[in-house]
Each structure stands twice: as C-alpha cells, then as structure tokens.
Design an enzyme around this catalytic site. Structure first.
Site, PDB file in Angstrom:
ATOM      1  N   ARG A 197      47.905  60.752 -13.528  1.00 29.59           N
ATOM      2  CA  ARG A 197      48.449  59.413 -13.737  1.00 29.59           C
ATOM      3  C   ARG A 197      47.536  58.558 -14.465  1.00 29.59           C
ATOM      4  NH1 ARG A 197      50.833  56.993  -8.412  1.00 29.59           N
ATOM      5  NH2 ARG A 197      52.610  58.194  -9.209  1.00 29.59           N
ATOM      6  N   TYR A 198      46.345  58.710 -14.030  1.00 29.85           N
ATOM      7  CA  TYR A 198      45.194  57.848 -14.235  1.00 29.85           C
ATOM      8  C   TYR A 198      44.351  58.768 -15.458  1.00 29.85           C
ATOM      9  CZ  TYR A 198      45.922  54.688 -10.397  1.00 29.85           C
ATOM     10  OH  TYR A 198      46.391  53.754  -9.557  1.00 29.85           O
ATOM     11  N   ARG A 231      41.354  61.236 -13.452  1.00 29.02           N
ATOM     12  CA  ARG A 231      41.443  61.870 -12.289  1.00 29.02           C
ATOM     13  C   ARG A 231      42.869  62.143 -11.788  1.00 29.02           C
ATOM     14  NH1 ARG A 231      41.477  56.487 -12.232  1.00 29.02           N
ATOM     15  NH2 ARG A 231      41.934  55.076 -10.569  1.00 29.02           N
ATOM     16  N   CYS A 248      52.493  68.808   7.120  1.00 26.31           N
ATOM     17  CA  CYS A 248      51.539  67.885   7.675  1.00 26.31           C
ATOM     18  C   CYS A 248      51.660  68.223   9.448  1.00 26.31           C
ATOM     19  CB  CYS A 248      51.923  66.443   7.590  1.00 26.31           C
ATOM     20  SG  CYS A 248      52.200  66.186   5.795  1.00 26.31           S
ATOM     21  N   CYS A 274      55.124  61.686   8.846  1.00 30.82           N
ATOM     22  CA  CYS A 274      55.352  59.923   9.165  1.00 30.82           C
ATOM     23  C   CYS A 274      56.478  59.683   8.612  1.00 30.82           C
ATOM     24  CB  CYS A 274      54.076  59.453   8.518  1.00 30.82           C
ATOM     25  SG  CYS A 274      52.646  60.065   8.649  1.00 30.82           S
ATOM     26  N   CYS A 282      56.686  58.006   4.962  1.00 26.65           N
ATOM     27  CA  CYS A 282      55.905  58.705   3.978  1.00 26.65           C
ATOM     28  C   CYS A 282      56.813  58.506   2.535  1.00 26.65           C
ATOM     29  CB  CYS A 282      55.957  60.346   4.049  1.00 26.65           C
ATOM     30  SG  CYS A 282      55.054  61.467   3.077  1.00 26.65           S
ATOM     31  N   ARG A 284      56.186  60.471   0.148  1.00 29.13           N
ATOM     32  CA  ARG A 284      56.703  62.055  -0.421  1.00 29.13           C
ATOM     33  C   ARG A 284      57.759  62.569   0.777  1.00 29.13           C
ATOM     34  NH1 ARG A 284      50.723  62.475  -1.658  1.00 29.13           N
ATOM     35  NH2 ARG A 284      50.661  61.251  -3.495  1.00 29.13           N
ATOM     36  N   ASP A 305      55.755  51.603  -0.207  1.00 28.01           N
ATOM     37  CA  ASP A 305      56.659  51.787  -1.300  1.00 28.01           C
ATOM     38  C   ASP A 305      58.014  51.859  -0.995  1.00 28.01           C
ATOM     39  OD1 ASP A 305      54.164  52.398  -2.916  1.00 28.01           O
ATOM     40  OD2 ASP A 305      54.050  54.457  -1.830  1.00 28.01           O
ATOM     41  N   ASP A 333      51.498  49.908  -5.352  1.00 28.62           N
ATOM     42  CA  ASP A 333      51.418  51.067  -6.010  1.00 28.62           C
ATOM     43  C   ASP A 333      52.763  50.787  -6.926  1.00 28.62           C
ATOM     44  OD1 ASP A 333      50.466  53.435  -6.885  1.00 28.62           O
ATOM     45  OD2 ASP A 333      50.370  54.255  -4.965  1.00 28.62           O
ATOM     46  N   LYS A 345      48.034  51.760  -8.886  1.00 27.36           N
ATOM     47  CA  LYS A 345      47.586  50.780  -7.749  1.00 27.36           C
ATOM     48  C   LYS A 345      47.170  49.437  -8.398  1.00 27.36           C
ATOM     49  CE  LYS A 345      46.352  54.439  -4.757  1.00 27.36           C
ATOM     50  NZ  LYS A 345      46.323  55.823  -5.913  1.00 27.36           N
TER      51      LYS A 345
HETATM   52  C1  LIG Z   1      45.791  56.758  -5.634  1.00 28.33           C
HETATM   53  C2  LIG Z   1      45.940  58.004  -6.637  1.00 28.33           C
HETATM   54  C3  LIG Z   1      44.870  58.382  -7.056  1.00 28.33           C
HETATM   55  C4  LIG Z   1      43.330  57.902  -6.899  1.00 28.33           C
HETATM   56  O1  LIG Z   1      43.480  56.400  -6.996  1.00 28.33           O
HETATM   57  P1  LIG Z   1      41.789  55.666  -6.830  1.00 28.33           P
HETATM   58  O2  LIG Z   1      42.078  54.121  -6.898  1.00 28.33           O
HETATM   59  O3  LIG Z   1      40.981  56.357  -7.746  1.00 28.33           O
HETATM   60  O4  LIG Z   1      41.302  56.095  -5.351  1.00 28.33           O
HETATM   61  C5  LIG Z   1      44.743  59.246  -8.208  1.00 28.33           C
HETATM   62  N1  LIG Z   1      45.977  59.750  -8.599  1.00 28.33           N
HETATM   63  C6  LIG Z   1      47.135  59.108  -8.143  1.00 28.33           C
HETATM   64  C7  LIG Z   1      48.281  59.803  -8.721  1.00 28.33           C
HETATM   65  C8  LIG Z   1      47.254  58.358  -7.218  1.00 28.33           C
HETATM   66  O5  LIG Z   1      48.278  58.077  -6.464  1.00 28.33           O
HETATM   67  S1  SF4 Z   2      52.033  60.106   5.008  1.00 35.93           S
HETATM   68 FE1  SF4 Z   2      53.014  61.750   4.277  1.00 35.93          FE
HETATM   69  S2  SF4 Z   2      51.927  63.480   3.536  1.00 35.93           S
HETATM   70 FE2  SF4 Z   2      50.611  61.914   4.582  1.00 35.93          FE
HETATM   71  S3  SF4 Z   2      50.508  62.701   6.743  1.00 35.93           S
HETATM   72 FE3  SF4 Z   2      52.196  61.625   6.775  1.00 35.93          FE
HETATM   73  S4  SF4 Z   2      53.963  62.798   6.305  1.00 35.93           S
HETATM   74 FE4  SF4 Z   2      52.040  63.848   5.577  1.00 35.93          FE
END
Ligand SMILES: *Cc1c(COP(=O)(O)O)cnc(C)c1O
Ligand code: SF4
Length: 367
Positions: A91-92, A95, A104, A108, A111, A113, A272, A309, A316
């Site tokens: 996304r960035y 990184r 997990c 949660c 979550c 995801r 989210d 986000d 973010k």
């Molecule tokens: C949060 C996130 C990051 C890391 O973000 P930082 O602000 O550098 O901690 C990188 N990629 C994705 C997809 C993210 O959701």
């Molecule tokens: S937030 Fe989602 S990915 Fe993170 S520990 Fe909980 S269930 Fe797992």
C-alpha cells in the site's frame, strides 16, 4: 514433539456449547454466527473473562449482531486489491505487510480481516509465502517488511525462522517487523527458544495488540519482558472498541500499564468499516476525547497516534485534537492540554517577540 503452547492451543474453545461450561447463557443463534465467522478463544484468554459481556467477552465471544450488520464491507481497506501476490499488501511505497498465517490463537470479533481469518481455504501455503518473499526480492523500494497475518506466531519456530532468514538475505530490506497478538491472547507462545531465534534477525521490531488493561497479566508481562530483553522494541496497536475501551480512564490505564511492561503505545485505530463488526464502532469524537485525556496528562511515551485507516486503502490518517486555535497575522493562537491559550510569534518576528510577556517567549530554549 508438540510444544507447551501447541498443547494449550489444542484446548481452545471453538464451539458455542463450550461457553456453557463456565457461563449459563443463551447460545441459540451463535452457531449460525460461527458458521460464517469462526470462533476460537484460547483457554488462557477465556479464563480472563470475569463475567458475561465484559470487555474480554465482547472481544472474543461471537454475537448475533455480527449477522445483522447492514453497513460493513468484507474488505473495507481494499486489501485484496492492493495485494500483488496473495496475502501481501503493498500500500505504501517503501514497505509491505505480508500475511504469514491466516489463523490466530483467539479470533477477535472485530477483526478487519474477518472475511478470511480462521477459514481453512484461506490458509497460506509455503508456496504462497515463497511467492510473497520473491515479490520483496524483486522490488528494491521495499525497505520494511511487516510479517503479520492472522498471527505469524501460529507458525512453528522453524517456519518463522525460514521466513526471517530469507527476508534478511535481501540487501534492500532494512528492517523487519512482526505483528502478533500472542502476548495478549496466548503469552505462553513467547518462549525463550522463540526469542533466542528472533534476536538473530535484528533490526527486528515487534508490535503487540492489547485493547484493555485486563489483558495485561503476569504472563503477558513475562512474554513482553523476554522480547524486550532480546533488544526487540515493542509497540502496541489498539483498536477503539465500543463498550471495551472507548473510555478515557480505561485507555489511560491501558497505556500506562503498557509502559510498565516495556511496551510503547504506537497506534490507536478507529474501527474499520468491517462487515460483521458494526456494533464495535464508535464516533471519531470518542477517539479524539481519549487523545485529549492523554496528551499532556500523562507521559508522552504513553500516547499512541490515533488514526483512521482510509476506506479503500488510502493508508492511515492521523486524527488529532486541535491545539492550534487560529492563526492571527504573525501569531499562532494555541491552547495547551489544560485549555489555557497562548499566543506564539511566528518565525520572522521571533527576535523582537522573545522579550515579550508571552509565556512561550519566557521559556525559549531547550526543552
Ligand atoms: C499499517 C500498515 C503498514 C505499516 O504502517 P506504519 O505506519 O509504517 O506502521 C504497512 N502496510 C499496510 C498495508 C498497513 O496496513
Ligand atoms: S485482530 Fe484479527 S488478525 Fe489480529 S489477532 Fe485478532 S483475529 Fe487475529
């Protein structure tokens, strides 16, 4: 031979009926929920529940409300659309976030995801992980790799090491990060053996995920202490959750306890727009109020950054209480954490203004 944590994991609560062993509640309707969004609660995390619907319960026990969410989206951050290879989100510019596992120790209920966590069909094979690593190798702009999931500590030490070793061998990868909720949900996973292995792959950062002060126990303190002793800087990512931690006093207690276990609060996430988790959402004002209650009132080290986000994958976005009240000609009108206002001269007029009665002028110099 199975390790202790694997044995503990095998005792997880995965069916609504098992809740009845400790709490007499109506589980009608929960089976329909777990058919869509799987349930797993580690025995350790389940034992942190003190009563029905308390902040621990809310985070891990399924609710019929999950199937009554007309607003949420399966993939609110467009993670799938930003994944050039399965499970790797780019996304960035510099990184990436790679999912090394899709399960997990505790699922949660809020979550982001939720659409794929705990579903066997979404599990990431070794071949897929190899494909993710190849993507990093082929993209020299990537200097920071976040190994996340799911929870990457669901993999064996050997599997984790295989990934770290391959990533470490890539010259343009400067730092590695692990994102795991194990210190909160199954702290027994953090063993001296795991940590001895991890410390061979520095610079390595570790982000944990605590949402409520009651998640901080002697066991989680031990887990974080082991990681910190290995020179691994620890950050915390919390999610702002209605009825769990959307209260300035609770959040202040949490961040102060985190510092006591050597974890630095990093992010506070606005919930989210995840399908099936609408009941956890708060107003953005709730988050701003929490930030107001932290900034200046407690150690700067304890203050996370509150972020939204951006829907659709914009990244973010920091959201702050407003401290610059207005700009009046050559002066900024500021307020401090107590609500007192200050007039601050902007740079070109600085020299003359230093002698003025302005409280800022009086304390010019090093802080
Ligand atoms: C949060 C996130 C990051 C890391 O973000 P930082 O602000 O550098 O901690 C990188 N990629 C994705 C997809 C993210 O959701
Ligand atoms: S937030 Fe989602 S990915 Fe993170 S520990 Fe909980 S269930 Fe797992």
């Amino acid at each position: 031979m199975a390790e202790e944590w694997e044995r503990l994991l095998s005792q997880s609560i995965t069916k609504p009926e098992q809740i009845l062993g400790k709490f007499k509640v109506d589980i009608e309707g929960l089976r329909a929920v777990t058919a869509v969004y799987p349930m797993r609660v580690s025995k350790y995390y389940f034992d942190l529940i003190e009563e029905v619907d308390d902040p621990i319960w809310k985070q891990c026990i399924p609710s019929p409300l999950e199937l009554q969410d007309p607003y949420g989206l399966d993939d609110p951050l467009n993670e799938e659309g930003q994944s050039p290879v399965p499970g790797l989100i780019h996304r960035y510019p510099d990184r990436v976030l790679m999912a090394a596992s899709n399960s997990c120790a505790t699922y949660c209920r809020f979550c982001t995801r939720k659409r794929r966590i705990g579903r066997p069909e979404s599990e990431l094979s070794r071949a897929v992980i190899a494909e993710q690593i190849r993507y990093v190798e082929e993209n020299p702009s990537i200097r920071d790799v976040i190994i996340s999931g799911g929870d990457p500590l669901m993999l064996s030490d050997d599997e984790i090491e295989r990934i770290l070793k391959r990533l470490r061998a890539i010259p343009h990868v400067e730092i590695l990060r692990i994102g795991s909720r194990m210190p909160a949900t199954l702290p027994q996973r953090v063993t001296p053996k795991l940590v001895r292995m991890l410390k061979r792959y520095h610079p390595l950062y570790f982000n944990v995920h605590f949402n409520h002060p009651r998640e901080i126990t002697e066991e989680s303190e031990r887990a974080c202490g082991l990681l910190a002793d290995a020179g691994i800087p620890l950050g915390n990512q919390s999610v702002l959750l209605r009825g769990v931690n959307d209260d300035p006093a609770v959040m202040k207690d949490l961040v102060q306890r985190l510092l006591r276990i050597r974890v630095r609060p990093y992010y506070l996430f606005q919930m989210d727009l995840v399908k099936g988790a609408h009941h956890f959402r708060t107003d953005v004002e709730a988050g701003i109020k929490i930030m107001e209650a932290l900034v200046g009132h407690t150690s700067g080290l304890a203050v996370p950054r509150y972020v939204i986000d951006a829907p659709g994958g914009g990244g973010k976005i920091p959201v702050q209480p407003e401290y610059v009240l207005k700009i009046e000609g050559d002066r900024l009108i500021l307020r401090n954490y107590k609500g007192e206002t200050y007039s601050y001269p902007r740079a070109p007029q600085m020299a003359g203004a230093i002698e003025s009665r302005s409280p800022i002028g009086k304390r010019a110099g090093c802080r």
